[in-house]
Design a protein around this motif. Structure first.
Motif, PDB file in Angstrom:
ATOM      1  N   TYR A 110       0.807  -1.240   0.136  1.00 10.07           N
ATOM      2  CA  TYR A 110       0.043   0.053   0.151  1.00 10.07           C
ATOM      3  C   TYR A 110       0.920   1.501  -0.376  1.00 10.07           C
ATOM      4  O   TYR A 110       0.290   2.091  -0.825  1.00 10.07           O
ATOM      5  CB  TYR A 110      -1.059   0.017   1.260  1.00 10.07           C
ATOM      6  CG  TYR A 110      -1.816   1.790   1.314  1.00 10.07           C
ATOM      7  CD1 TYR A 110      -2.984   1.576   0.351  1.00 10.07           C
ATOM      8  CD2 TYR A 110      -1.496   2.021   1.827  1.00 10.07           C
ATOM      9  CE1 TYR A 110      -3.400   2.731   0.878  1.00 10.07           C
ATOM     10  CE2 TYR A 110      -2.427   2.982   2.430  1.00 10.07           C
ATOM     11  CZ  TYR A 110      -3.656   3.593   1.026  1.00 10.07           C
ATOM     12  OH  TYR A 110      -4.140   4.397   0.943  1.00 10.07           O
ATOM     13  N   LEU A 111       2.109   1.060   0.798  1.00 14.64           N
ATOM     14  CA  LEU A 111       2.701   2.599   0.694  1.00 14.64           C
ATOM     15  C   LEU A 111       3.722   2.171   0.041  1.00 14.64           C
ATOM     16  O   LEU A 111       4.380   3.707  -0.137  1.00 14.64           O
ATOM     17  CB  LEU A 111       3.640   2.415   2.000  1.00 14.64           C
ATOM     18  CG  LEU A 111       2.712   2.386   3.552  1.00 14.64           C
ATOM     19  CD1 LEU A 111       3.203   2.074   4.908  1.00 14.64           C
ATOM     20  CD2 LEU A 111       1.729   4.011   3.528  1.00 14.64           C
ATOM     21  N   GLY A 112       3.647   1.233  -0.855  1.00 14.69           N
ATOM     22  CA  GLY A 112       5.206   1.486  -2.021  1.00 14.69           C
ATOM     23  C   GLY A 112       6.276   1.198  -1.589  1.00 14.69           C
ATOM     24  O   GLY A 112       7.226   2.480  -1.915  1.00 14.69           O
ATOM     25  N   GLU A 113       6.632   0.479  -0.416  1.00 14.67           N
ATOM     26  CA  GLU A 113       8.112   0.851   0.048  1.00 14.67           C
ATOM     27  C   GLU A 113       8.415  -0.565   0.506  1.00 14.67           C
ATOM     28  O   GLU A 113       8.225  -1.647   1.048  1.00 14.67           O
ATOM     29  CB  GLU A 113       7.824   1.655   1.687  1.00 14.67           C
ATOM     30  CG  GLU A 113       8.258   2.912   1.264  1.00 14.67           C
ATOM     31  CD  GLU A 113       7.270   3.290   3.060  1.00 14.67           C
ATOM     32  OE1 GLU A 113       7.532   5.250   3.354  1.00 14.67           O
ATOM     33  OE2 GLU A 113       7.546   2.839   4.361  1.00 14.67           O
ATOM     34  N   TYR A 114       9.818  -1.099   0.299  1.00 17.14           N
ATOM     35  CA  TYR A 114      10.526  -2.115   0.890  1.00 17.14           C
ATOM     36  C   TYR A 114      11.209  -2.157   1.370  1.00 17.14           C
ATOM     37  O   TYR A 114      12.345  -1.237   0.514  1.00 17.14           O
ATOM     38  CB  TYR A 114      10.175  -3.370   0.228  1.00 17.14           C
ATOM     39  CG  TYR A 114      11.294  -4.590   0.280  1.00 17.14           C
ATOM     40  CD1 TYR A 114      10.962  -5.558   1.271  1.00 17.14           C
ATOM     41  CD2 TYR A 114      11.720  -5.396  -0.398  1.00 17.14           C
ATOM     42  CE1 TYR A 114      11.218  -6.054   1.247  1.00 17.14           C
ATOM     43  CE2 TYR A 114      12.705  -6.512  -0.103  1.00 17.14           C
ATOM     44  CZ  TYR A 114      12.667  -6.792   0.788  1.00 17.14           C
ATOM     45  OH  TYR A 114      13.071  -8.050   0.745  1.00 17.14           O
ATOM     46  N   GLN A 115      11.736  -2.437   3.138  1.00 18.98           N
ATOM     47  CA  GLN A 115      13.309  -2.127   3.003  1.00 18.98           C
ATOM     48  C   GLN A 115      13.839  -3.491   2.616  1.00 18.98           C
ATOM     49  O   GLN A 115      13.346  -4.901   3.319  1.00 18.98           O
ATOM     50  CB  GLN A 115      13.407  -1.746   4.318  1.00 18.98           C
ATOM     51  CG  GLN A 115      14.473  -1.748   5.222  1.00 18.98           C
ATOM     52  CD  GLN A 115      15.090  -1.320   7.125  1.00 18.98           C
ATOM     53  OE1 GLN A 115      13.362  -1.898   7.132  1.00 18.98           O
ATOM     54  NE2 GLN A 115      16.104  -1.774   7.116  1.00 18.98           N
ATOM     55  N   ARG A 116      15.214  -3.415   1.837  1.00 20.39           N
ATOM     56  CA  ARG A 116      15.330  -4.791   0.921  1.00 20.39           C
ATOM     57  C   ARG A 116      16.869  -5.463   2.853  1.00 20.39           C
ATOM     58  O   ARG A 116      17.427  -4.786   3.543  1.00 20.39           O
ATOM     59  CB  ARG A 116      16.333  -4.358   0.337  1.00 20.39           C
ATOM     60  CG  ARG A 116      15.825  -4.041  -1.168  1.00 20.39           C
ATOM     61  CD  ARG A 116      16.206  -3.824  -2.379  1.00 20.39           C
ATOM     62  NE  ARG A 116      16.283  -5.189  -2.667  1.00 20.39           N
ATOM     63  CZ  ARG A 116      17.052  -5.795  -3.714  1.00 20.39           C
ATOM     64  NH1 ARG A 116      17.017  -5.431  -5.100  1.00 20.39           N
ATOM     65  NH2 ARG A 116      17.301  -7.029  -3.893  1.00 20.39           N
ATOM     66  N   LEU A 117      16.766  -6.510   2.177  1.00 19.91           N
ATOM     67  CA  LEU A 117      18.085  -6.951   3.153  1.00 19.91           C
ATOM     68  C   LEU A 117      19.551  -6.374   3.567  1.00 19.91           C
ATOM     69  O   LEU A 117      20.143  -6.372   4.743  1.00 19.91           O
ATOM     70  CB  LEU A 117      18.668  -8.636   2.874  1.00 19.91           C
ATOM     71  CG  LEU A 117      16.697  -9.298   2.781  1.00 19.91           C
ATOM     72  CD1 LEU A 117      17.856 -10.988   2.315  1.00 19.91           C
ATOM     73  CD2 LEU A 117      16.646  -9.530   4.173  1.00 19.91           C
TER      74      LEU A 117
ATOM     75  N   GLY B 186      19.228  -3.302   3.668  1.00 20.32           N
ATOM     76  CA  GLY B 186      19.152  -2.196   4.877  1.00 20.32           C
ATOM     77  C   GLY B 186      18.330  -0.890   4.094  1.00 20.32           C
ATOM     78  O   GLY B 186      17.889   0.040   4.277  1.00 20.32           O
ATOM     79  N   SER B 187      18.643  -0.863   2.296  1.00 21.36           N
ATOM     80  CA  SER B 187      18.176  -0.002   2.093  1.00 21.36           C
ATOM     81  C   SER B 187      16.761  -0.188   1.645  1.00 21.36           C
ATOM     82  O   SER B 187      15.944  -0.938   1.592  1.00 21.36           O
ATOM     83  CB  SER B 187      19.020  -0.046   0.499  1.00 21.36           C
ATOM     84  OG  SER B 187      18.642  -1.224   0.000  1.00 21.36           O
ATOM     85  N   THR B 188      16.231   1.324   0.841  1.00 16.15           N
ATOM     86  CA  THR B 188      14.521   0.893   1.389  1.00 16.15           C
ATOM     87  C   THR B 188      14.385   1.818  -0.366  1.00 16.15           C
ATOM     88  O   THR B 188      14.511   2.756  -0.725  1.00 16.15           O
ATOM     89  CB  THR B 188      14.065   2.233   2.377  1.00 16.15           C
ATOM     90  OG1 THR B 188      14.526   1.794   3.362  1.00 16.15           O
ATOM     91  CG2 THR B 188      12.557   1.995   2.053  1.00 16.15           C
ATOM     92  N   LEU B 189      13.209   0.792  -0.849  1.00 19.21           N
ATOM     93  CA  LEU B 189      12.859   1.045  -1.912  1.00 19.21           C
ATOM     94  C   LEU B 189      11.431   1.451  -1.783  1.00 19.21           C
ATOM     95  O   LEU B 189      10.704   1.290  -1.093  1.00 19.21           O
ATOM     96  CB  LEU B 189      12.363  -0.098  -2.827  1.00 19.21           C
ATOM     97  CG  LEU B 189      12.288  -0.423  -3.809  1.00 19.21           C
ATOM     98  CD1 LEU B 189      13.042   0.474  -4.797  1.00 19.21           C
ATOM     99  CD2 LEU B 189      11.608  -2.064  -4.331  1.00 19.21           C
ATOM    100  N   ARG B 190      11.802   2.946  -2.743  1.00 18.19           N
ATOM    101  CA  ARG B 190      10.148   3.712  -2.351  1.00 18.19           C
ATOM    102  C   ARG B 190       9.907   4.263  -3.774  1.00 18.19           C
ATOM    103  O   ARG B 190      10.569   4.371  -4.420  1.00 18.19           O
ATOM    104  CB  ARG B 190      10.373   4.788  -2.094  1.00 18.19           C
ATOM    105  CG  ARG B 190      10.957   4.674   0.269  1.00 18.19           C
ATOM    106  CD  ARG B 190      10.542   6.079   0.797  1.00 18.19           C
ATOM    107  NE  ARG B 190      11.052   5.455   2.879  1.00 18.19           N
ATOM    108  CZ  ARG B 190      12.040   5.168   3.224  1.00 18.19           C
ATOM    109  NH1 ARG B 190      13.025   5.692   1.963  1.00 18.19           N
ATOM    110  NH2 ARG B 190      12.447   4.948   4.621  1.00 18.19           N
ATOM    111  N   GLY B 191       8.498   4.527  -3.713  1.00 18.91           N
ATOM    112  CA  GLY B 191       8.149   5.151  -5.236  1.00 18.91           C
ATOM    113  C   GLY B 191       6.943   5.156  -5.150  1.00 18.91           C
ATOM    114  O   GLY B 191       5.184   5.529  -4.575  1.00 18.91           O
ATOM    115  N   PRO B 192       6.124   5.335  -5.957  1.00 12.72           N
ATOM    116  CA  PRO B 192       4.403   5.424  -7.001  1.00 12.72           C
ATOM    117  C   PRO B 192       3.854   4.658  -6.297  1.00 12.72           C
ATOM    118  O   PRO B 192       4.194   3.600  -5.989  1.00 12.72           O
ATOM    119  CB  PRO B 192       4.800   5.810  -8.192  1.00 12.72           C
ATOM    120  CG  PRO B 192       5.466   6.008  -8.389  1.00 12.72           C
ATOM    121  CD  PRO B 192       6.811   5.529  -7.707  1.00 12.72           C
TER     122      PRO B 192
END
Length: 408
Positions: free
Chosen positions: A306-313, A315-321
């Motif tokens: 829903y938020l368009g976010e995912y924290q990768r293993l 530690g980086s975070t993928l964010r977008g539309p």
């Protein structure tokens, strides 16, 4: 599961709302999250494979503990991927190879004398590890070489879903063994000597047990690599198929996956069924007592979509539309309500992990579902209530965009 919503209308609002991302951008980013989470799951499975090989090369308490920890770590990204199920056929049709449960563990290895198999399962005590040649229904199965191909062939043998030979839970059983504690403290206690070849081997067939564990781990990694490819950019794959759909259908799949995991699967199959039946057999990670974390990461996976976010293993975070941005551009209150519902669900799931991991007298999921455990019933009831409210908020968010998830 999500109930039927408003009839599908022309999907025009997103294109005219100045602050809303374009629908295709949302679906593109959703596909990026899918690729990242499966890539992380494959990375974690590769680390599990290394830990398993170390265990088999040098069986000890320490290498068994390290393999178990690698398994727990491998569950973190995979459980977040389950919000991609249900409405994405490429995932839903494949998922049973990796995450089927409950399983009749007597199909794989030795079990306790009082082992209760699924009713009518003729293969429930076939014990692949102990039997290089197997008689089943008048036919002979050559199991002399335990390979990934053999495990694939025997998975759901005779059409029975309890005949699970591959995936996370088959590996979990091999690392922990049966949890014979019922509603009392303790997980499975398989000894490391079950993997010692030659003198010192416990419970027999240690070479074949190691072969099975090695094959199951290799198969898991292969399956995950396949799914990484399905979400990769620039390929003739499922991602391309999804992006070719009309925008309203692609977004409907996103909503449907979130809602189906929220109430039907996590709330229903994984929590309510076990709670109402007081059934440790219906506990998701029943051998390792890791269920609280699996539930937590399922909840986080819904929030991610829903938020368009995912924290990768790493530690980086993928964010977008995101869907959240689209809903907020049209009905900010609806977006706020769903965000609040997601936060409340994560609060209740955090309470579940806190009580399971506390230093003194931890309460694991199989203890919380015991008869006459008011604290467990209250805690799990709070989670179910949060998941119900969250699912209704997902429905409202979809309706705010004139999206019918059931038309995905």
């Amino acid at each position: 599961m999500i109930k039927r919503l408003l009839p599908l209308l022309l999907f025009c609002q997103l294109s005219i709302a100045a602050t809303a991302p374009a629908p295709r951008e949302i679906v593109e980013h959703y596909s990026d999250i899918a690729h990242a989470v499966y890539e992380d799951a494959a990375i974690a499975a590769e680390q599990l494979q290394h830990a398993v090989q170390h265990l088999l090369d040098q069986p000890s308490e320490a290498t068994l503990a390290a393999a178990r920890q690698a398994w727990r770590q491998a569950r973190i990204p995979y459980q977040q991927s389950e919000a991609l199920r249900f409405a994405n056929p490429v995932v839903d049709d494949w998922e049973g190879q990796l995450n089927s449960w409950p399983l009749d563990e007597g199909l794989i290895d030795y079990v306790a004398d009082d082992y209760a198999a699924s009713l009518g399962n003729i293969a429930a005590q076939m014990n692949i590890i102990a039997n290089p040649r197997i008689e089943l229904g008048g036919a002979q199965i050559d199991a002399s070489q335990i390979t990934p191909a053999l495990l694939r062939d025997l998975h759901e043998l005779a059409g029975n879903a309890a005949n699970v030979t591959s995936g996370y839970h088959a590996i979990e059983f091999l690392l922990w063994g049966q949890d014979l504690n019922g509603h009392k403290p303790g997980a499975g206690q398989r000894p490391y000597t079950d993997f010692v070849n030659g003198e010192g081997c416990s419970n027999g067939h240690c070479q074949r047990r190691g072969d099975y564990l090695r094959a199951a781990t290799a198969l898991l990694l292969s399956d995950l690599h396949y799914m990484v490819g399905q979400w990769a950019r620039g390929a003739d794959n499922y991602r391309a198929e999804l992006l070719a759909l009309p925008s309203e259908r692609a977004l409907a799949r996103m909503f449907y996956g979130m809602g189906s995991l929220s109430l039907g699967e996590l709330g229903g199959e994984r929590i309510k069924v076990a709670l109402e039946a007081n059934s440790t057999e219906d506990e998701h990670d029943c051998f390792s007592d890791n269920t609280h974390w699996s539930h937590y990461y399922n909840g986080l996976g819904i929030r991610n979509i829903y938020l368009g976010e995912y924290q990768r293993l790493d530690g980086s975070t993928l964010r977008g539309p995101s869907l959240s941005q689209a809903v907020a551009a049209h009905q900010p209150q609806v977006d706020s309500q769903l965000r609040a519902a997601l936060a409340q669900t994560m609060t209740t799931l955090t309470a579940l992990t806190d009580i399971a991991e506390r230093a003194e007298q931890p309460q694991k999921f199989d203890m919380l579902i015991a008869p006459g455990h008011p604290q467990g019933r209250q805690l799990l009831g709070d989670i179910l209530q949060s998941l119900t409210a969250q699912t209704r908020a997902i429905e409202a968010a979809a309706a705010s965009l004139n999206i019918n998830p059931n038309a995905s």
